[in-house]
Design a protein around this motif. Structure first.
Motif, short mmCIF file in Angstrom:
data_model
loop_
_atom_site.label_atom_id
_atom_site.label_comp_id
_atom_site.label_asym_id
_atom_site.label_seq_id
_atom_site.Cartn_x
_atom_site.Cartn_y
_atom_site.Cartn_z
N UNK A 19 33.03 110.52 91.91
CA UNK A 19 33.36 109.71 90.60
C UNK A 19 32.16 108.68 90.61
N UNK A 21 30.72 105.28 88.37
CA UNK A 21 31.16 104.20 87.40
C UNK A 21 30.23 103.18 87.25
N UNK A 52 38.24 109.24 92.98
CA UNK A 52 38.78 108.77 91.52
C UNK A 52 39.57 107.61 91.88
N UNK A 53 40.52 107.64 92.87
CA UNK A 53 41.59 106.51 93.20
C UNK A 53 40.91 105.45 93.71
N UNK A 55 37.79 104.39 93.11
CA UNK A 55 37.04 103.85 92.17
C UNK A 55 38.00 102.91 91.04
N UNK A 56 39.25 103.59 91.01
CA UNK A 56 40.30 102.78 90.01
C UNK A 56 40.68 101.48 90.65
N UNK A 59 37.71 99.03 90.34
CA UNK A 59 37.87 98.60 89.08
C UNK A 59 38.47 97.47 88.68
N UNK A 60 39.94 98.06 88.99
CA UNK A 60 40.99 96.89 88.80
C UNK A 60 40.69 95.46 89.54
#
Lengths: 232, 380
Positions: A19, A21, A52-53, A55-56, A59-60
């Motif tokens: 992932x 970003x 992915x998790x 990265x989320x 990001x949050x």
């Protein structure tokens, strides 16, 4: 901040478990940029879920917590401390999720954050961050030995990521890569393709990254290849 | 130079009917477009030429486009000026729209702010809504930045109705129209197109404007609400959800519905930025107090200089009047209050305002939010 370019290639694998970003917001005081590469660990299932998790979560945090910290003048070490707590919580969550499914999930992490011309890099695993100049230097430690990861988020015992701090000069460039690129390529390959003096815009950077990906595959690389190029 | 019968292709300098071709603007599968001038009235026109024999598919489509343009009359769509047929070509002469394409604008400016993107989307949606409201409805089928011209005052005008379909239902042609990345899934699959197909394209256009990621580039997929969740407000995310839904039944059913939603989101954003009514009233009252205070201080300083002025000029009667009516003893506390406001509270208010602004509007803009993953959905 001038521009960026991203490379996201499956390589010869069935799916891409990486992932990538890049995010940026502008404040009254200046720019804040975040770039990251997470590589779902090879040999483990559902690597894209772990990467992915992770990265989320970051990001949050980037949008909800970081603006207040920057406004209050929190230093980079304070931000790194906060991030390490976040990464630990994500590690526990991924481990718990994996245990529930009877699988082992894991991801590496190379996280670059720049706040007003200073940066911090958090690193866990075998992806890497480079400073691109005449003699490109690796800015991060490699957490792997004999082909096996010694640090990984979501799998096994938690080890805090390593921290690198530095200053950004105008005209400098940085490259974050997954292990698909850094297994077969070296610092001189990166500086040859992405020297900041040669790279004038995002299109040129994309072509440079494409050249590196092709070189890696010619040298026998089969893994996913992901990279983020940042030019200041 | 007059077109020779054996000569197949027109070029700049040639004449077609009463128009002189000046320069080639574009060429593609649907023909060549020239900028032309009238031979007698030197107005500029856009001339679209399709080559082939009479009865060929391309020339029939151009005739149909001319028929469609002649039935549509709106300032946002170029008017039909003429339609010429020769043995070797058909030419559609229409109004030349000055400006740059939306593609050119977005290549240099995207991603734009949410407010600007909504403003442009409203312009685009309003002309599409007008087309959908025709009887029968006109479905454009090829909405993309290339088909919008941005005039010098920033307004959007729709050009190139070559793919437009009047009346919807089953697609009669074997060819699927549209541009990959902007065309709705049912359009690419060759199924029936409805006004909801144009809605998908408008959603893709909005996604490009707010993310800077053009759907015509592989993987030919517009950035969805997940990718935009940090860049735009909830209202705009809702627009993206309802326009980029794979099923046409979930999308807005026509341009009018989408236009209503865009207007509501814009007014919500404008209302949020303006602040609550009480704060605005306080702001107006405070500004009035500042103006009165400054005038009062200026007047008082003028009175202090009265004796000095009298040495050079006759004492103006106005000062007598002011001393008597505005500066009697009983009004001194009021004047002291105004002066304290002017000298103390202006800088204090500015300092407090700066502190509040740093707290509430510290983040000026959210610029990039790009995310590549093969993971489906959020969370674990």
């Amino acid at each position: 901040m001038a521009f960026y370019s991203i490379l996201y290639e499956k390589g010869k694998r069935e799916k891409n478990e990486d992932t990538v970003a890049i995010h940026k917001f502008t404040t009254i005081d200046g720019e804040v940029i975040m770039a990251l590469v997470c590589d779902g660990c090879g040999g483990m299932d559902m690597g894209e879920c772990a990467s992915g998790y992770m990265t989320e979560c970051i990001e949050d945090w980037f949008y909800s917590d970081l603006p207040d910290k920057v406004r209050r003048g929190t230093g980079r070490r304070g931000m790194a401390r906060d991030l390490k707590n976040l990464i630990f919580r994500a590690h526990e969550e991924i481990r718990r999720y994996g245990a529930g499914l009877g699988k082992q999930l894991g991801t590496t992490l190379t996280l670059f954050i720049s706040v007003n011309s200073r940066y911090l890099i958090l690193q866990s695993g075998d992806s890497a961050a480079y400073s691109i100049s005449k003699r490109s230097g690796c800015l991060t430690a490699k957490h792997a030995k004999g082909g096996r990861l010694t640090r990984c988020i979501g799998s096994g015992k938690y080890n805090a990521p390593s921290l690198t701090l530095g200053k950004i000069r105008a005209g400098s460039a940085f490259l974050l890569v997954s292990d698909g690129m850094c297994h077969t390529l070296e610092g001189r390959d990166y500086s040859g393709a992405l020297m900041p003096q040669k790279i004038k815009d995002a299109d040129a950077a994309s072509r440079g990254l494409r050249t590196l990906a092709d070189a890696a595959m010619r040298r026998g690389e089969t893994d996913n290849i992901s990279a983020v190029y940042l030019h200041f | 130079m007059i077109m020779n019968r054996e000569q197949k292709k027109y070029k700049p300098g040639d004449r077609i009917g009463k128009y002189i071709l000046m320069e080639e603007l574009a060429s593609g599968g649907q023909g060549v477009v020239f900028l032309a001038k009238g031979k007698v009235i030197r107005q500029k026109y856009a001339v679209k030429i399709v080559y082939g024999r009479k009865g060929d598919e391309g020339r029939r489509r151009l005739r149909a486009e001319a028929g469609m343009l002649s039935s549509l009359s709106d300032s946002r769509i170029p008017y039909l000026a003429d339609f010429i047929e020769t043995d070797t070509a058909s030419a559609l002469v229409m109004e030349y729209v000055e400006g740059t394409t939306l593609t050119t604008f977005l290549r240099t400016h995207a991603p734009v702010t949410e407010e600007r993107a909504l403003e442009l989307l409203e312009d685009a949606a309003s002309v599409v809504a007008w087309l959908h409201s025709r009887q029968p409805a006109v479905i454009f089928r090829d909405i993309k930045p290339d088909n919008f011209m941005m005039t010098s005052d920033g307004e959007l005008r729709l050009i190139d109705l070559g793919c437009a379909l009047s009346g919807y239902g089953q697609v009669k042609d074997d060819v699927s129209y549209g541009t990959v990345g902007y065309a709705a899934p049912e359009q690419l699959a060759g199924k029936a197109v409805t006004p909801a197909s144009d809605i998908y394209a408008l959603g893709a256009l909005f996604s490009y404007m707010v993310t800077g990621s053009d759907p015509v580039i592989p993987p030919f997929k517009p950035a969805g609400p997940e990718e935009c969740r940090f860049t735009v407000s909830e209202g705009s995310l809702d627009i993206l959800r309802h326009s980029l839904a794979p099923s046409p039944f979930v999308r807005y059913q026509n341009g009018e519905e989408m236009l209503d939603k865009i207007k509501r989101v814009r007014s919500e954003l404008a209302g949020k930025n303006a602040g609550p009514l009480s704060r605005r009233i306080l702001s107006v009252l405070y500004r009035a107090a500042i103006v009165i205070s400054c005038l009062d201080v200026a007047l008082f300083d003028a009175l202090l200089l009265k004796d000095w002025v009298e040495r050079f000029y006759d004492y103006p009667l106005i000062f007598e009047y002011i001393l008597k009516n505005i500066y009697p003893t009983r009004f001194i506390p009021w004047h002291m209050g105004f002066m304290i406001t002017a000298l103390l509270f202006i800088p204090l208010k500015k300092a407090i305002g700066y502190i509040i602004m740093r707290r509430e509007r510290y983040v000026v803009s959210r610029d990039w939010a790009v995310h590549y993953t093969s993971k489906q959905g959020r969370g674990l």
